[in-house]
Design an enzyme around this catalytic site. Structure first.
Site: not given
Ligand code: APR
Length: 189
Positions: A33, A43, A135, A41
């Site tokens: 973010n 991150d 997210v 997630g």
């Molecule tokens: N390895 C691979 N992919 C992953 C993993 C992992 N360990 N964990 C989660 N994912 C996938 C999720 O299933 C999704 O398909 O990463 C993709 C992106 O999801 P998010 O992590 O929620 O990221 P995003 O939708 O870009 O939202 C970013 O969410 O986690 C917070 O800090 C982050 O504020 C930021 C926001």
């Protein structure tokens, strides 16, 4: 363990499933973010696996060149620390609103800017999560078409990175991605 599912574009785009923190290559892209100080997630998973030094490096960025945070569509690189990669490329994807607020352009920019940083660093293998599809609520089928177009477009013009690994956490997400490309008439049937 990351499992290969499909090779596209002559093996330069690899569709895979697993935990991206297991990736062994040059760089992992983090779906960050704008605050750059971690979150949930992927991150959260990347920060947990990289260790606290990653957060310290991000704090230094926020105290230095990125006082206002990292705008959506932009990317910035830090070392990979405890991860088995040289670098983490933090990219901020768009939060999905209505599809008319520039989200598609911003998602493409997040991929292209990450690839440009990797190419500049001379990296050969870079792994992407499905940016914004968690997210941030970006529709997965549309993200498939948009992310594929961005990666294919960049790799068509650049020899580096040699390979972009698209690592999906859930097998169902990888299937949605491949089905979306097939429906859009993109890539091998
Ligand atoms: N390895 C691979 N992919 C992953 C993993 C992992 N360990 N964990 C989660 N994912 C996938 C999720 O299933 C999704 O398909 O990463 C993709 C992106 O999801 P998010 O992590 O929620 O990221 P995003 O939708 O870009 O939202 C970013 O969410 O986690 C917070 O800090 C982050 O504020 C930021 C926001």
């Amino acid at each position: 363990m990351i499992e290969g599912l499909r090779a596209l574009f002559g093996g330069r785009i690899l569709v895979e499933v697993g935990d991206i923190t297991d990736f062994r290559g040059d760089a992992i892209v983090n779906a960050a973010n704008s605050g750059l100080l971690g979150g949930g997630g992927v991150d959260g998973a990347i920060h947990r696996a990289a260790g606290n030094e990653l957060l310290e490096a991000c704090r230094r960025l926020r105290a230095g060149t990125l006082r206002e945070g990292l705008p959506p569509g932009q990317a910035v690189m830090t070392p990979g620390y405890a991860l088995a990669v040289k670098a983490v490329i933090h990219a901020v994807g768009p939060i999905w609103m209505d599809g008319k607020s520039g989200e598609r352009k911003t998602l493409r920019a997040a991929y292209e800017n990450s690839l440009a940083i990797a190419a500049e660093a001379g990296f050969r293998d870079i792994a992407f999560p499905a940016i914004s599809t968690g997210v941030y609520g970006y529709p997965k089928k549309l993200a498939a078409v948009d992310s594929h177009a961005a990666v294919l477009g960049f790799l068509s013009r650049s020899a580096l990175p040699e390979r972009a690994h698209l690592v999906f956490f859930a097998r169902t997400d990888a299937k949605i991605f491949l089905d979306a490309l097939a429906e859009a008439g993109v890539g091998p049937p």
